[in-house]
Design an enzyme around this catalytic site. Sequence first.
Site, PDB file in Angstrom:
ATOM      1  N   CYS A 287       8.668 -10.701 -16.848  1.00  0.00           N
ATOM      2  CA  CYS A 287       8.940  -9.596 -16.045  1.00  0.00           C
ATOM      3  C   CYS A 287       9.147  -9.777 -14.623  1.00  0.00           C
ATOM      4  O   CYS A 287       8.060 -10.121 -13.810  1.00  0.00           O
ATOM      5  CB  CYS A 287       8.303  -8.360 -16.289  1.00  0.00           C
ATOM      6  SG  CYS A 287       8.705  -6.810 -15.362  1.00  0.00           S
ATOM      7  N   PRO A 288      10.423  -9.868 -13.978  1.00  0.00           N
ATOM      8  CA  PRO A 288      10.563 -10.342 -12.615  1.00  0.00           C
ATOM      9  C   PRO A 288       9.837  -9.153 -11.681  1.00  0.00           C
ATOM     10  O   PRO A 288       9.718  -9.599 -10.487  1.00  0.00           O
ATOM     11  CB  PRO A 288      12.033 -10.510 -12.422  1.00  0.00           C
ATOM     12  CG  PRO A 288      12.760  -9.470 -13.653  1.00  0.00           C
ATOM     13  CD  PRO A 288      11.721  -9.622 -14.764  1.00  0.00           C
TER      14      PRO A 288
END
Length: 477
Positions: A287-288
């Site tokens: 998840c950025p």
Amino acid sequence: MVDGHGDHPNESKCCGVVERAVERSREKSERRKNKPQPWIVLKLAVGMTAGILGYAFYVYIGRLCVPMIRDNDGALGGRNIGIPFLIIFCLLGIMTWWTYIKIVFTGPGKARDYTSKCDPPILPANYRWWGSASEIDLGGGPFIPVPQDQQQVQSTSYPHGGTEPSSDGHTTIPSAPSFNMSEHVSEKNKHSQAEENAGVMDTLPPVQRVRVRAEQLNNGSAQPKDIEQGIPAPSNQLPMRYTRKPSSTPVLNPEYRYCHKDGFLKPYRAHHCRACGTCILKYDHHCPWIGQCVGARNHKFFVNFLFWAMWFCLWTFSTLLANVIKMNQNPRNDIDPQQVVIVAFAALFSIFTSTLLATHIRMILYNFTTVESFSMSRMKEREQAVLGRLFKIYQFGEKRRARKQWDTEWGRIGIEGNIWYLGSLRSNWESVMGHSVLYWIFPIGESDGDGINWTVNPRFDKEGRWRPRREWPEELR
């Protein structure tokens, strides 16, 4: 000079230079892919998220709540509305900040901290890449004609080619031969031909009748009109049984859990993350927005964050939108562009967080990760495609009965057919979110287990292959 073929001698040199340059470019590209992303790149979205949250606090409190508390003209309401709005917003905002900080600073768990380097295991000749698109890996297999007098024998054999259980209850698995790279490469290239039979199992009368008559035609024992009229097969013609072959890949075996990039044997459910450059325990996704992966150690906190962020965004969106609409109705007031910006952000993230929250709640209830859900989705797609070939587009009842018949023999995909299913939705939920309701809501406590050892669904054999219902433990049938 020009050689005998009319080519200039410098042309071959130029071609060689170009080929070497292309090769070096490919090598550099491959090295970049194998390298983890720089720390600043990983954490860039974290700074953006913190900035958006801070800006939302400024706009909501300073440009919505404060004018209402001061009873300014054109405000959405008076002090009796401004103070409750401020309290609710701050509570939701504090919980969002708390859960976000918790997920950002809680690592998912790295496999390298719990295992050591080792040599790769010997690969069997029938080795296929885990997660490949071949028919076997996606849960299908060829239609297998089984004579009627052998169906009872087949009911005691494993669909993956192993032997029946011995007297002590353990399954005897034949030893794997040596690995042959040419066979492996040719097998990987066969996936394009593998659309035929996924998801078909048990006796399907329409298909059985047509295929039996077709074989009779080939043997000269039936006429074409027999197929159309459904005339029973001669007594000497045994009916055929069409059975589904789930994945025969023994995914729990060492050869399917070895990471060649990290050089060690991965724990169950661990996968290599290209962005982080290492294997993550119970890898779900990278998840950025949190700058790292979601895995065994922080999956619970990720759900906590999505829960509070969703309510924070919904409250911010609805109240600010009401204020913008009211201001637009009064010609003496100008619409605040900063409020419009936050309304747009809140609307976007409301959709994003609510959708993601619903998806993760469903996956936790059935105890599979985003990566693990892909194979189940592909298997369902293949079954749907097979049903489309077996029946007409309008034969909904026949399709439903066929699918029910398959589930009767094997169980449901994603439930009984999930290797990590713990037996009930509550058990699955508590294994991730904890046993207390407070743990489900607040970013406290931790998930069950150590992220390394996992309970295998007893409907699967010890190597990770789905067994038909008749081979399940007696209490689960």
